[in-house]
Enzyme design. Sequence first.
Site, PDB file in Angstrom:
ATOM      1  CD  GLU A 111     -14.957 -76.622  56.719  1.00 30.90           C
ATOM      2  OE1 GLU A 111     -14.105 -77.450  56.409  1.00 30.90           O
ATOM      3  OE2 GLU A 111     -15.606 -75.983  55.872  1.00 30.90           O
TER       4      GLU A 111
ATOM      5  CD  GLU B  45     -14.097 -71.510  55.584  1.00 35.68           C
ATOM      6  OE1 GLU B  45     -14.188 -72.275  54.608  1.00 35.68           O
ATOM      7  OE2 GLU B  45     -13.338 -71.723  56.554  1.00 35.68           O
TER       8      GLU B  45
END
Length: 511
Positions: free
Chosen positions: A203, A402
Amino acid sequence: MTEKKYKATPFPDGFLWGGSTAANQIEGAWNEGGRGPATSDFVRLFTKKMREEEPKEYDSRLPHNASTKEMVADMKEHPENWNLPKRRGIDFYHTYKDDLALMGEMGFKVFRMSISWSRIFPNGDDAQPNEEGLAFYDAVFDECHKNGMEPLVTLCHFDTPMHLAEEYDGFASRHTVDAFERYAATCFERYKGKVKYWLTFNEINNVITNPFTCSGVIFEQGETGNPYYGKWAYKYQVAHNQLVASAKAVIKCHEIDPDAKIGNMLCRLENYAESSKPEDQLQVLFEDHFNWFFSDVQAQGEYPYYMARFFRENGVEIEMENEDLDVLKRGVIDFVTISYYMTYIMRYKGEPVPKPSGSLVSQIKNPNLPMSDWGWTIDPIGFRITLNHIYDRYHLPIFISENGYGAVDELDENGYCADDYRIEYLKAHVEQLGEAIKDGVDVFGYGWWGPIDLVSSGTSEMTKRYGFISVDLDDEGKGTGRRGKKKSFFYYKKLIESNGADLSTDNIVEE
Ligand code: BGP
């Protein structure tokens, strides 16, 4: 009979079903095996309830608006006053064999995990790597293969070595870029042939909202009084450095192991306009740009045109080294990965400076969607939309790094829970993933976030459970640590067995 049923699946043969984790949320053993401290070791338990209700428990010792630096100093001096769950994780460092066997039992084809940088280089920039750390991951990768899984490995998932944070302000410094490149090269050399899939930073876009966690940056008190918000110029300089570090790792990976593939990881923020007003749609465009910026650089190898105005109007002048633009161009990724949890609603904020919301949870509620206990909207169709957007933009293969559902589970004495809500979430998202594949999107794998209960990234809770496998530990670290199988364990096993053809929830065989 089964033959016919399985043909109905939109998922290609060899689709990588599996689950995703991160070293700092599972390993524990924070000071074993020669590991050095990382930023994640200085992240306290901070539940939603604590955020909302409790006066900050460190008020008596620290000023209310204490900076990260001040908190870290207090954690060092008075560790007994702090609950730091990422130091404990779920003890995967010692239990990995049993845990990976359970993943294998579900039929996982892929296990996404991360390497703790400070296990390999305790300070991040040591002269020699730590053999004990290297050997640990050799053993973990071997165990993955033994259980039929490809490891898909993130080099840095929210755990910059603390030495680099404290001495160099993390990725604010080029020293950290160089250290990361060396660390990455060490991993590629060592695990050549064992690891086929790599990711650079988890991220990476979170550098803007959470620079300490994402980039090892310890801000001094900013003008706003909020220690987590520095100036744009500083944030985007750190982002630039990290993007260069990512590109350098890609180049090294291709040089060292031409058979390996390396991707990025974007926390994808899919936005809807609050109304049909063009202004709200314009805000969606702005927010999208702030999000796409990172994957655009990583996938297209250059700064996108749309940041120039924002940079100009906010005094952002990126300092570059001569080679940087060339490095970004050469260091483009082989595949794209995202985390996808929810969607967001946007309302126009006014010109001339289109400020991004900077929030990970939507500030405006979507009346059309249910939410988890943590206020995260549940939006499977948004998943299909986002996958189409990504593929349309990059035309690169996609891996879902994810997607998952954090909930409060009522576990029985065997660690079992009839978690039908999790099964529903999984089913709905896999259905939409299948639709996206039918739309023509090239997706080669799906990693459920938290196949085993683990420490939350955002709040450090154990109470927010994601797993198909339960872990008997609470927020205080109390419990036996025993693993149990939830109902979803058997559902996912069946789903994987049928390669996504059998999503029905009424014939789950629980052994
Ligand atoms: C992502 C992180 C993960 C993970 C997940 C769920 O942002 O990459 O590390 O934890 O979110 O978030 P949380 O743990 O806060 O529920």
